[in-house]
Design a protein around this motif. Structure first.
Motif, PDB file in Angstrom:
ATOM      1  N   GLN A 149       0.917  -1.044  -0.010  1.00  0.00           N
ATOM      2  CA  GLN A 149       0.086   0.063  -0.055  1.00  0.00           C
ATOM      3  C   GLN A 149       0.834   1.268   0.108  1.00  0.00           C
ATOM      4  O   GLN A 149       0.504   2.306  -0.545  1.00  0.00           O
ATOM      5  N   ILE A 203      -6.562   2.486  -2.437  1.00  0.00           N
ATOM      6  CA  ILE A 203      -5.395   1.868  -1.977  1.00  0.00           C
ATOM      7  C   ILE A 203      -5.449   1.722  -0.284  1.00  0.00           C
ATOM      8  O   ILE A 203      -5.081   0.674   0.321  1.00  0.00           O
ATOM      9  N   ASP A 204      -5.549   2.782   0.045  1.00  0.00           N
ATOM     10  CA  ASP A 204      -5.782   2.689   1.636  1.00  0.00           C
ATOM     11  C   ASP A 204      -7.064   1.696   2.284  1.00  0.00           C
ATOM     12  O   ASP A 204      -6.603   1.516   3.402  1.00  0.00           O
TER      13      ASP A 204
END
Length: 327
Positions: free
Chosen positions: A115, A157-158
């Motif tokens: 990430q 993505i987080d």
């Protein structure tokens, strides 16, 4: 200033004219000297002009020849390699979120390291690139369609979450579907923009089975990507000793370098190995340079023309200073 070619190389034929001028100048200078020695009273000449100029009297002509040479080079249109940002490319970032990504062989975990590196990759990507995101485990999910906006990709993505299984082939097919849909919208008269898939995974395919030659398998998907001229850059992430705990039992989850290398080869892409968070960041940095920029031959004539102009002014100045006239 390095050169990689010329736009109009026929202008270089003017160097023959420059060479002729040099030969003519030398011939005229020698002829003038012979006439002077033939008809002049040397004793009187030494008394009238004892401090005759030496080689410095040739400086204006030499500078003029240099200026003409530089102008000739500039008119030929020299080119130099230049890194320029891409503007119409489509990139699908495909990230594995199978349970093996929970392994701590890469600190703090494979997923956390992925990430962080992917976020940096997205933020540093050339603004003109259309970037999309797909996550996959047992199925593939298109989280963000290709876009030049980066905030949505970073948020997705987080919020990546782990799930069971690894459907590598389905992930590649999903990426190609997203690229096709986007290309239909933005293709226009110039045709679809160039596209690439960046596939990051840490393990073997398990869905629909472990055979990558299955009709929905990774190798079949890679061949289809090659037919569509969509190279796949694969990132094999993790180590051979990674483990995760599933149902109270420790399970070995080694990376599958061979499969990732073969997917890249079949698709016409490139393979990258990353066994640590730092290596993964370097791989993403390399891919960002490759994808976000391209090397083109750009016009490099301006510096030569500017230099020629400066030398021409120097020739005029030295001519006025030494001979009290323009050359």
């Amino acid at each position: 200033m390095s050169l990689s070619g010329f736009i109009a190389p026929w202008w270089l034929l003017l160097y023959l004219v420059v060479a002729a001028l040099v030969v003519g100048y030398v011939a005229v200078t020698r002829g003038r000297k012979k006439q002077l020695l033939r008809f002049a009273n040397l004793e009187l000449l030494e008394r009238v002009a004892p401090g005759r100029l030496g080689w410095s009297r040739h400086l204006p002509a030499a500078l003029l020849i240099v200026a003409l040479s530089l102008f000739t080079l500039g008119m030929a249109g020299p080119t130099a390699e230049e890194k320029v940002p891409r503007n119409r490319a489509t990139v699908m970032l495909v990230i594995d979120v199978s349970l093996s990504m929970e392994s701590v062989d890469v600190r703090p975990t494979r997923l956390a390291a992925a990430q962080a590196a992917a976020t940096t990759f997205v933020k540093d990507m050339t603004p003109g690139i259309n970037l999309g995101l797909i996550s996959f485990a047992g199925t593939a999910t298109a989280l963000v369609a290709p876009t030049t906006e980066r905030a949505g990709v970073v948020r997705a993505i987080d919020h990546l979450e782990l799930a069971e299984s690894t459907a590598t082939g389905e992930a590649v097919f999903a990426a190609m579907k997203a690229i096709d849909g986007f290309s239909t919208i933005v293709g226009g008269a110039e045709g679809p923009p160039p596209a690439r898939i960046v596939l990051m995974t840490d393990g073997k395919q398990t869905v629909p089975n472990t055979n990558p030659e299955d009709p929905r398998g990774a190798y079949v998907a890679a061949r289809e990507a090659q037919k569509r001229h969509i190279p796949i850059s694969t990132i094999s992430f993790g180590t051979e000793i990674g483990t995760v705990t599933i149902n109270g039992r420790e399970v070995l989850v080694p990376v599958d370098d061979n499969a990732m290398r073969e997917i890249a080869r079949l698709s016409g892409g490139d393979f990258h190995k990353a066994a640590s968070a730092d290596e993964l960041k370097r791989v993403y940095g390399t891919l960002g340079e490759q994808i976000g920029y391209e090397i083109k031959n750009a016009d490099a004539s301006r510096p030569w023309l500017m230099l020629g102009t400066l030398v021409l002014f120097a020739a005029a100045g030295t001519s006025l200073l030494i001979g009290q006239r323009l050359p």
